[in-house]
Design an enzyme around this catalytic site. Structure first.
Site, PDB file in Angstrom:
ATOM      1  N   HIS A 119       0.811  -1.218   0.000  1.00 51.45           N
ATOM      2  CA  HIS A 119       0.000   0.000   0.000  1.00 51.45           C
ATOM      3  C   HIS A 119       0.842   1.265   0.000  1.00 51.45           C
ATOM      4  O   HIS A 119       1.866   1.370   0.659  1.00 51.45           O
ATOM      5  CB  HIS A 119      -1.042  -0.020   1.123  1.00 51.45           C
ATOM      6  N   ASP A 132       5.924   1.910   7.031  1.00 54.09           N
ATOM      7  CA  ASP A 132       4.684   1.154   6.796  1.00 54.09           C
ATOM      8  C   ASP A 132       3.866   1.996   5.819  1.00 54.09           C
ATOM      9  O   ASP A 132       3.255   2.966   6.226  1.00 54.09           O
ATOM     10  CB  ASP A 132       3.949   0.968   8.131  1.00 54.09           C
ATOM     11  N   GLU A 157      -5.316   1.707   2.250  1.00 54.99           N
ATOM     12  CA  GLU A 157      -5.262   0.517   3.104  1.00 54.99           C
ATOM     13  C   GLU A 157      -5.577   0.910   4.537  1.00 54.99           C
ATOM     14  O   GLU A 157      -6.310   0.235   5.248  1.00 54.99           O
ATOM     15  CB  GLU A 157      -3.871  -0.122   3.009  1.00 54.99           C
ATOM     16  N   GLU A 158      -5.034   2.027   4.953  1.00 60.84           N
ATOM     17  CA  GLU A 158      -5.145   2.433   6.349  1.00 60.84           C
ATOM     18  C   GLU A 158      -6.571   2.839   6.755  1.00 60.84           C
ATOM     19  O   GLU A 158      -6.841   2.999   7.948  1.00 60.84           O
ATOM     20  CB  GLU A 158      -4.182   3.601   6.651  1.00 60.84           C
ATOM     21  N   HIS A 200       3.057   3.767  12.845  1.00 62.13           N
ATOM     22  CA  HIS A 200       2.053   4.831  12.922  1.00 62.13           C
ATOM     23  C   HIS A 200       2.466   5.957  13.868  1.00 62.13           C
ATOM     24  O   HIS A 200       1.629   6.595  14.493  1.00 62.13           O
ATOM     25  CB  HIS A 200       0.678   4.270  13.335  1.00 62.13           C
TER      26      HIS A 200
END
Lengths: 367, 332, 361
Positions: free
Chosen positions: C80, C184, C213-214, C327
């Site tokens: 992603h 990420d 995606e998140e 994150h």
């Protein structure tokens, strides 16, 4: 190019009557038949083909004037409403649970209709405090599971006429308030159905190239079922979800999440919206000298667009919303002006759609 | 039907790893079916019948998977920490026994609770396989287990783990057995991964593209002391589901199921379950949409190692399904 | 096919070029729903590596590298492009209320620098001076509604509600570690670009650089439907929670460990990986002496969660590079773990044959 003005008064008066009719009908998520029939009648003269999806959404196709194969745009307005369903009968009183998100605090004293073997008027009633568990003390909201619906009938008759699974809808008739405002239950989302109808009316006088699929979708309040399945069946090139959003009002925060009532439609912005569609609608609203606001949706939109966007190979979506007060109560309030604006904005967008719009639709980084 | 039920409920098949159950079912259905296949997510799809006048393509679904646990950590002393697969509640675990897919058995135990913990959280539990240490432990991170409990036959009532949903698997097999003629093209789907979100049914339904879907699953009851308030009870017949936490049955399907039961004099109940979901939800949202319903087997103590059903409810479910599938359908 | 043993540490798969690309990607701003900056870099990097490239209705980049021999296996690989971040909601005089996009712990925000909008305008998320706080107050996290992104006065006009923002962290290599924001899943993005470069002849390689995606695996869902592969791998980064516990006790919860190699998923919140693919990866790792670990089951999710439920079902497995502090403003991953992840995937694809789907799941 159409102009809002006297031309639109007559159709808008019809739209108001149509909407008031819709607001007088049940049509809870999963049981949309009653409201679908009325929408179908209204759309019959406005579209070329009408059909019903396998789970009950109404699809109206107004063909475009371009050469085949024509690109298609889908306009989705969910027709289902929130309400209640009977879960049990005790001493002639009905226990119930919700369909869609109902705030239990608006229930006590609410006039309802029980759709049993025949339609039974009734009221949602709150038992006296000593008949409730200790934690439901005075001044605390009584949870839905402790409320009843009382039809006024005795137990024997209730047991004949009502069963587990029967529906209970809000019976509040629509009321016209001053200033072109209308109050009623299920303005979420019948106001949008009215806006789509207004759009279809305006399209009668427009030679648009694209095929227009108007969809009165089912079950938005529960599963987005109509959004997913109608989009799959129709496979549009573009889609617009029309829904309601929060108007400024008592109790609601006065910030970016609420909008002035009657001062224009909102344009969605966020991952659920294709940025080029937002830009196109914004430009058009400015060109039409129409008031609008940006409705920022950082994550999801809470509308049919959430389902539509991710169907099959993906569909570019836009969200248009009309502000209403007191959402999900039987006295939601909308401005008829905003409904007219929304219908007009969509009709003009469709009017201007060139045949090769999809080739032009770009992510802003492509050159 | 009891020997079949016993075999099914005692098999080991947690979500994602339903192979053992699938083999059992295959043995029972292969000679009864027109076609048997297994799809990419492990669903067992059994086709029977050809469509004729008044006939539809119908998908029936009962899930083969059961809830369970999966090992997350083996400590130095050989105790196994775990997390859950599907809706496992912490209250039914301590003192219970598990069986891993590789055949190893163990006991679920917990750390000493502090004064403020009314019940163990999953983080405070562990499994003891009697290992002397980490090297000795027959299980590794990622291994799955189910809750071990033999079936108990109380005559009219049967008790076992995984009545949810092996009882429905048995109902479908038995219906397939009893079905003599049908105007429909039937797909009996023994689905996978229902407990973790109806994943098998989602893809099976896409592959089949049915005109009508009927899930068969268990539902709760409201007939135990100071229990949940619900109109469904054991022994009053299978339940025709009106709604649950995941979907609203198509009213035409509900009407058809209820009217058929009335006409055939088969006892039934109407069901509203305020939480929970079944394969019906997944089927309903497939492709361009599918009218769905669900036939429920009333069950006490769902998602505990001792789920209880009424044997007569089960037999009536088979009778009702057989009648429903034997005749033409005109939904209105 | 005879297995050959190659030492992954001498494998030339990750070099200065790949690290430089990771740096550009890590420093780029691409919050869910507004991935254009990363999309542009990806499109430029893959234009000579793929046979067909298209951008779909949600902004996914779908690239195909055709097989050069039959029988070919259609394999989808997803990574992603989006990162978690912020959206400016409302403000004046350069001070903006903002919402989070994707899962961010609010406690990671105060006192950070951010980059706002397409032009990367600098901003700060301040916090009240400690002198103006009470001890009581300092016990609680600062709530999101009281935080503001401050872009200063002049930039106030160049910044608008609706603009996205993210942490301003600049990528660095610190010894054996790669440190930056959005590793990420920029690690996955570079890995996928390299896999396109090393695509085996018998694989029809369907690369999906996904969006959103998140915020719910939305890009992967439509990419899976469109590409309709026979099987799929999701390439992501997963938290390594392998820090010491406060009381020195052995912690049974770490998800994955740094230096443990690529993390193979058996189960997360959204997916029960296909056991055939898990076995294939483990056997590949063993054959080539590549260290790897099983990610602790439970929690979290990857694009595989959406892909496997598309159409009539797609067998999937996820492979992630472990990274601490996902994150947040700075994720820490090990270059070795990344090397091994890429090596594992290269060899896993080489060894894949259609026979893998002949056994039942």
């Amino acid at each position: 190019m159409g102009k809002k003005g006297n031309q639109s008064q007559k159709p808008m008066a019809e739209i108001k009557d149509f909407l008031k009719n819709l607001l007088s009908l049940p049509g809870l998520s999963g049981y949309e038949d009653p409201v679908r029939s009325v929408i179908r009648e209204a759309w019959q003269p406005l579209v070329d083909e009408l059909s019903v999806s396998r789970i009950g959404s109404l699809h109206g196709l107004k063909k475009g004037f371009g050469d085949e194969p024509r690109p298609r745009i889908l306009l989705s307005a969910h027709m289902d409403a929130i309400g209640m369903i009977v879960t049990g009968i005790e001493a002639g009183l009905l226990r119930f649970t919700e369909i869609g998100g109902v705030d239990a605090r608006i229930l006590p004293g609410q006039p309802v209709t029980v759709h049993g073997r025949r339609e039974l008027p009734g009221y949602v009633v709150q038992p006296p405090g000593w008949l409730l568990p200790e934690d439901q003390a005075t001044n605390k909201a009584v949870e839905m599971k402790y409320l009843f619906v009382d039809t006024g009938l005795r137990a024997a008759e209730v047991n004949e006429l009502v069963r587990v699974g029967d529906l209970v809808s809000f019976a509040q008739p629509p009321i016209e308030l001053t200033g072109d405002l209308l109050a009623g239950h299920s303005l979420d989302n019948r106001a949008s159905v009215a806006a789509v109808t207004a759009c279809l009316q305006e399209l009668q006088h427009i030679r648009h190239i694209w095929d227009v699929w108007a969809v009165a979708s089912v079950q938005e309040e529960e599963t987005l079922g109509g959004a997913y399945t109608s989009s799959f069946a129709i496979r549009p090139d573009l889609a617009v979800a029309i829904d309601v959003t929060f108007a400024r009002g008592p109790g609601s925060p006065a910030n970016y999440s609420t909008f002035p009532l009657g001062k224009g439609v909102t344009l969605g912005w966020g991952p659920n919206i294709h940025p080029a569609l937002y830009e196109a609608f914004k430009k058009l609203a400015e060109k039409l000298d129409m008031p609008y606001h940006d409705d920022l949706m950082p994550r999801m939109s809470g509308t049919d667009a959430m389902g539509i966007q991710v169907v099959a190979e993906g569909i570019p979506t836009m969200v248009l919303s009309m502000p209403i007060r007191y959402m999900h109560t039987p006295v939601e309030v909308v401005s008829m002006k905003d409904i007219a604006r929304t219908g007009h904005l969509m009709a003009q967008f469709i009017a201007e759609l060139p045949v090769d719009y999809m080739q032009m639709l770009r992510w802003d980084d492509e050159s | 039907m009891k020997p079949l039920i016993k075999k099914l409920v005692e098999a080991v098949g947690p979500s994602g790893y339903e192979g053992a159950v699938r083999e059992l079912v295959k043995k029972e259905v292969t000679r009864l079916a027109d076609e048997v296949r297994v799809d990419a997510l492990g669903n067992l799809i059994v086709r029977k019948g050809k469509q004729s006048a008044g006939g539809l393509r119908i998908m029936l679904s009962a899930h083969m998977d059961e809830i369970g646990i999966i090992a997350t950590h083996i400590d130095e002393d050989g105790f196994v920490r775990f997390t859950t697969i599907g809706g496992v509640g912490p209250r039914t675990l301590i003192g219970g026994r598990v069986q891993f897919l590789n055949g190893a058995f163990g006991v679920i135990a917990g750390e000493r609770l502090t004064a403020t913990d009314p019940v163990h959280s999953f983080e405070k539990m562990f499994i003891d396989l009697g290992a002397a240490g980490k090297a000795d432990c027959p299980v590794k991170v990622g291994d799955l287990a189910i809750f071990d409990r033999p079936m108990m036959d109380l005559g009219n009532r049967l008790v076992a783990k995984s009545m949810d949903d092996r009882i429905s698997v048995a109902v479908l097999i038995e219906t397939l057995r009893k079905l003599k003629n049908t105007p429909h093209e039937l797909y009996f789907v023994f689905s996978t991964q229902e407990e973790v979100g109806t994943r098998g049914a989602t893809t099976a339904a896409y592959g089949i593209d049915p005109d009508l879907g009927i899930a068969v699953d268990v539902t709760a009851t409201g007939d135990t002391p100071k229990g949940m308030r619900m109109a469904v009870k054991l022994g009053a017949g299978p339940a025709v589901k009106v709604r649950d936490g995941g979907m609203l049955s198509d009213p035409r399907v509900v009407r058809w199921m209820a009217d058929t039961a009335e006409a055939a004099k088969i006892p039934y109940q109407l069901e509203i379950l305020e939480a929970g979901f079944t394969d019906a939800r997944a089927i309903q949202l497939t492709r361009a949409g599918v009218p769905v319903g669900c036939l429920s087997i009333p069950c006490r103590y769902v998602h505990s190692p001792s789920e209880m059903v009424d044997y007569n409810d089960v037999r009536h479910a088979v009778s009702l399904l057989t009648v429903l599938l034997s005749n033409p359908i005109h939904l209105q | 096919m005879t297995p050959k043993k190659t030492s992954p540490s001498t494998s030339p798969l990750i070099g200065a070029e790949q690290i430089a690309l990771l740096e550009r990607l890590s420093n780029a701003v691409a919050v869910s729903g507004a991935e254009h900056e990363v999309r542009k870099i990806v499109m430029a990097e893959i234009k000579d590596l793929a046979d067909d490239i298209k951008v779909d209705a949600l902004g996914n980049v779908l690239a195909t590298k055709h097989a050069r021999q039959e029988p070919a296996l259609r394999v989808m690989l997803a990574a992603h492009m989006d990162e978690v971040g912020f959206m400016l909601m409302d403000g004046e005089d350069g001070l903006y209320e903002f919402a989070t996009v994707g899962g961010i712990d609010v406690r990671q925000l105060p006192g950070k620098t951010v980059l706002v909008g397409k032009d990367h305008l600098p901003g700060v998320i301040g916090a009240k001076p400690i002198h103006h706080t009470t001890a009581d107050e300092r016990r609680n996290a600062i709530s999101l509604d009281s935080l503001r992104i401050d872009v200063g006065n002049e930039n106030g006009k160049k910044v608008h509600p609706g603009d996205r923002a993210t942490f301003a962290t600049r990528f660095q290599q610190l010894g054996p570690s790669l440190v930056g924001k959005a590793l990420d899943d920029r690690l996955g993005v570079v890995t996928l670009i390299e896999l396109l470069r090393h695509a085996p002849a018998h694989i029809e390689l369907l690369a999906a650089f996904t969006v959103q995606e998140e915020v719910g695996l939305r890009g992967a869902r439509v990419a899976g439907y469109a590409l309709d592969p026979q099987l799929a791998f999701a390439l992501d980064s997963t938290p390594a929670g392998d820090l010491p516990s406060w009381d020195g006790a052995e912690s049974p919860r770490y998800n994955t460990r740094l230096d443990g190699g690529p993390a193979i998923y058996v189960a997360d919140q959204g997916t029960l990986s296909d056991p055939r693919l898990i076995q294939h990866l483990l056997q590949t790792a063993e054959t080539f002496g590549i260290p790897c670990q099983i990610r602790q089951p439970g929690g979290g999710g990857t694009d595989a969660g959406a892909i496997h439920k598309q159409r009539a079902g797609i067998p999937v497995v996820s492979v992630s590079v472990p990274g601490r502090y996902a994150h947040t403003a700075a994720l820490v991953a090990r270059l070795d773990d990344w090397q091994h992840t890429l090596a594992l995937m290269v060899h896993a694809l080489e060894r894949l044959t259609p026979a893998i789907l002949e056994q039942e799941r």
